[in-house]
Design an enzyme around this catalytic site. Structure first.
Site, mmCIF file in Angstrom:
data_model
loop_
_atom_site.group_PDB
_atom_site.id
_atom_site.type_symbol
_atom_site.label_atom_id
_atom_site.label_comp_id
_atom_site.label_asym_id
_atom_site.label_seq_id
_atom_site.Cartn_x
_atom_site.Cartn_y
_atom_site.Cartn_z
ATOM 1 N N TYR A 79 3.267 0.134 5.087
ATOM 2 C CA TYR A 79 3.785 -1.061 5.794
ATOM 3 C C TYR A 79 3.028 -2.353 5.561
ATOM 4 O O TYR A 79 2.953 -3.185 6.466
ATOM 5 C CB TYR A 79 3.823 -0.810 7.308
ATOM 6 C CG TYR A 79 4.292 0.552 7.735
ATOM 7 C CD1 TYR A 79 5.563 0.993 7.402
ATOM 8 C CD2 TYR A 79 3.481 1.404 8.480
ATOM 9 C CE1 TYR A 79 6.008 2.241 7.804
ATOM 10 C CE2 TYR A 79 3.916 2.655 8.888
ATOM 11 C CZ TYR A 79 5.173 3.078 8.544
ATOM 12 O OH TYR A 79 5.608 4.311 8.948
ATOM 13 N N HIS A 80 2.484 -2.565 4.352
ATOM 14 C CA HIS A 80 1.721 -3.794 4.139
ATOM 15 C C HIS A 80 2.242 -4.633 2.975
ATOM 16 O O HIS A 80 1.452 -5.050 2.110
ATOM 17 C CB HIS A 80 0.245 -3.456 3.887
ATOM 18 C CG HIS A 80 -0.409 -2.729 5.016
ATOM 19 N ND1 HIS A 80 -1.481 -1.872 4.858
ATOM 20 C CD2 HIS A 80 -0.156 -2.736 6.344
ATOM 21 C CE1 HIS A 80 -1.854 -1.384 6.022
ATOM 22 N NE2 HIS A 80 -1.050 -1.885 6.952
ATOM 23 N N PRO A 81 3.530 -4.948 2.905
ATOM 24 C CA PRO A 81 3.995 -5.773 1.788
ATOM 25 C C PRO A 81 3.442 -7.195 1.876
ATOM 26 O O PRO A 81 3.388 -7.773 2.958
ATOM 27 C CB PRO A 81 5.523 -5.775 1.946
ATOM 28 C CG PRO A 81 5.764 -5.486 3.383
ATOM 29 C CD PRO A 81 4.634 -4.597 3.816
ATOM 30 N N HIS A 109 0.842 -1.188 0.000
ATOM 31 C CA HIS A 109 0.000 0.000 0.000
ATOM 32 C C HIS A 109 0.887 1.251 0.000
ATOM 33 O O HIS A 109 1.479 1.590 1.026
ATOM 34 C CB HIS A 109 -0.909 0.011 1.238
ATOM 35 C CG HIS A 109 -2.013 -1.007 1.164
ATOM 36 N ND1 HIS A 109 -2.516 -1.650 2.271
ATOM 37 C CD2 HIS A 109 -2.710 -1.484 0.096
ATOM 38 C CE1 HIS A 109 -3.486 -2.480 1.882
ATOM 39 N NE2 HIS A 109 -3.614 -2.400 0.576
#
Ligand SMILES: Cc1cc2nc3c(=O)[nH]c(=O)nc-3n(C[C@H](O)[C@H](O)[C@H](O)COP(=O)(O)OP(=O)(O)OC[C@H]3O[C@@H](n4cnc5c(N)ncnc54)[C@H](O)[C@@H]3O)c2cc1C
Length: 537
Positions: A471-473, A297
């Site tokens: 922070y959403h890999p 994101h």
């Protein structure tokens, strides 16, 4: 390494959101021996326990891998900072604690893409089972699970005003983002209990830590999965000044997260053949999908000063205020230190005709620069907007065959033409919210850079110059039925036996929301597959 038992039934790599759930579920069978291997330390830190301690966690490296991406061509060649958790609890020990499941349609998409059993009606009971909702159980919420989901104890006045401004700007008021509809503006619910962080480790590991059949090995880096032929039979680990091999009679399960799970697969000889060869690693299985399909994101912010000093900030009165707040937190579990920073937010659609929200807001009653790594003098707020379902796809590759060397992270942000337009529309929406009447008391002092919203080119330049990760890999060991998928719908790594992946990396497509609860759900699904497959031999 003291007292290291060499032989287990199951070895889990990574005590993060998914790994803690798996350790709990697998070790519930006292007949099996489980080892949970974690590269980071124990999670006994005041910074982890105290929600606002996130500011310190993102600066430090003790509980944080603190990665950096490759230079991003579409972001003016900038390298982006990627914090990831490195401790018991993994990223749930350093995250912003927002409790979010995502949109039901996202899971139905996973199922439709060749992953039977992953549709919303399949995963919803797991979310419900995990949850201990402050407001009690109902059709969509659980009341007695291990994961505490609470309202913020003391939301900042700016966060409350943000919600009002969102409503005035035309968003529905949303009191439950995990309820029947997620569109709208509202305060987030958080994984906290009594104003303290409630990580995956608190929820799933602490209650079972004393089980005699569970070994938890902290500060141990897994460096290679060991194979006999094409079957995983153990794990090489490095820690406490030595290296040793642990054997796994049944399975090794990788829960290292979206960066480290593909790295460990490649270090172990599973990945794109040519890349492994270039790294001098013998190929066990040529799996071109390992490391591919990286999604995240991407997020851009509008920030401004607040003349009221109600925000969280640094000023002349900060030290006495902090001391008062610390006392309040210690004695009553309330006050400013219970803030998760990203207190409010919402979901919106940037154009008519969309089936689901395509942008998410995170509102922070503080002025944030460089993920909080740069101290800013004064008071203010930061409104984040991120695109929920980007089309851009990146890749993780090895930089070296040495497990101690960080892999190359190339998210290839904005490499798909459509993504920039969604962020541009999201920024305009964010600006509209901050122009609503409810916001005007705080907006008086606006001094931070803000592009001209009518000028598309200026907005694009602003995004390219300022966008960061939220922070959403995910997605780098993609689940699917096609040849490029890394794991099948039971999370078994293709082409080998005795090996699964269960963490954010298996998501075929990123979900439209924050990723912690979904990773715990993935850990639960994996534990069921493991138990069922053990029954059928
Ligand atoms: C700063 C930040 C804020 C966030 N905020 C939110 C939020 O508010 N709400 C939300 O829902 N999500 C949030 N997220 C995202 C969410 O926390 C993660 O998506 C989720 O925790 C990932 O879970 P995981 O199981 O895939 O991996 P992780 O939880 O990252 O766990 C992986 C674990 O494996 C360990 N490990 C890795 N490699 C090895 C190895 N070789 N050997 C041994 N151990 C290894 C790591 O140290 C780590 O402990 C945030 C993330 C960050 C970083």
């Amino acid at each position: 390494m003291p007292n290291l038992e060499p032989s287990f039934d199951y070895i889990i790599v990574g005590a993060g959101s998914a790994g803690c759930v798996l350790a709990n579920r697998l070790s519930a069978d006292s007949a099996v021996r489980v080892c949970l291997v974690e590269a980071g330390p124990e999670d006994r830190s005041v910074l982890i326990n105290t929600p606002l301690g996130i500011a310190g966690l993102l600066r430090g490296r003790r509980y944080n891998w603190a990665y950096e991406t490759q230079p991003q061509a579409a972001l003016r060649g900038r390298r982006l900072y990627w914090p990831r958790g490195k401790a018991l609890g993994g990223s749930s020990s350093i995250n912003a604690m927002i409790y979010m499941r995502g949109h039901p349609g996202d899971y139905d998409d996973w199922a439709a893409e060749g992953n039977p059993g992953w549709g919303w009606q399949n995963v919803l009971p797991i979310f419900v089972q995990h949850e201990r909702q402050q407001h009690g159980a109902d059709a969509l919420h659980g009341g007695d699970g291990p994961l505490c989901v609470h309202d913020l104890v003391d939301p900042n006045p700016l966060s409350l005003a943000f919600v009002e401004a969102g409503v005035q700007a035309g968003l529905p008021r949303c009191s439950d983002f995990n309820g029947p509809a997620m569109d709208g503006a509202g305060l987030y619910q958080v994984t906290q209990h009594d104003g303290r962080r409630w990580s995956a480790a608190r929820a799933f590991l602490d209650p079972i830590r004393q089980r005699p059949n569970l070994a938890v090995r902290t500060e141990c880096l897994a460096t290679r999965v060991l194979f006999e032929g094409r079957r995983a039979v153990g794990l090489r680990v490095r820690g406490h000044g030595r290296e040793c091999d642990l054997s796994a009679r049944r399975e090794v399960i990788l829960c290292g997260g979206a960066v480290n799970s593909p790295q460990l697969l490649m270090l172990s000889g599973l990945g794109p053949g040519a890349h492994l060869q270039a790294m001098g690693i013998a190929t066990v299985a040529d799996l071109p999908g390992v490391g591919a399909n990286l999604q995240d994101h991407l997020d851009v912010t509008l920030a401004a000063r607040d003349g009221t000093a109600a925000a969280v900030g640094v000023g002349f009165g900060t030290l006495p205020r902090l001391l008062r707040e610390a006392l309040k937190f210690r004695k009553q579990g309330c006050g400013m230190l219970t803030s998760n920073a990203a207190e409010a937010g919402g979901f919106a659609r940037t154009r008519p005709g969309l089936e689901r929200p395509d942008v998410q807001f995170h509102f922070l009653p503080t002025l944030l620069r460089d993920h909080g790594r740069k101290l800013v003098w004064g008071y203010g707020y930061t409104l984040h907007v991120c695109q929920l379902r980007p089309q851009s796809r990146g890749r993780i590759t090895l930089a070296s065959p040495d497990p101690g060397v960080t892999p190359r992270i190339d998210p290839m942000y904005l490499s798909h033409a459509e993504d920039l337009g969604v962020l541009r529309a999201g920024l305009r929406l964010a600006h509209r919210i901050l122009s609503a009447p409810a916001w005007q008391a705080f907006a008086a002092n606006r001094r931070e850079p803000c592009p001209d919203m009518r000028d598309g080119a200026a907005l694009d330049a602003y995004i390219r110059g300022n966008a960061e990760t939220i922070y959403h890999p995910v997605g780098t060991c993609r689940m699917g039925a096609d040849d490029a998928a890394v794991v099948d719908s039971r999370l078994r790594v293709r082409g080998v036996g005795g090996l699964r992946v269960a963490d954010a990396s298996i998501m075929p497509n990123i979900i439209g929301g924050n990723t912690n609860a979904p990773c715990m759900m993935i850990g639960e699904m994996a534990s069921r597959f493991v138990a069922e497959d053990a029954q059928t031999g």
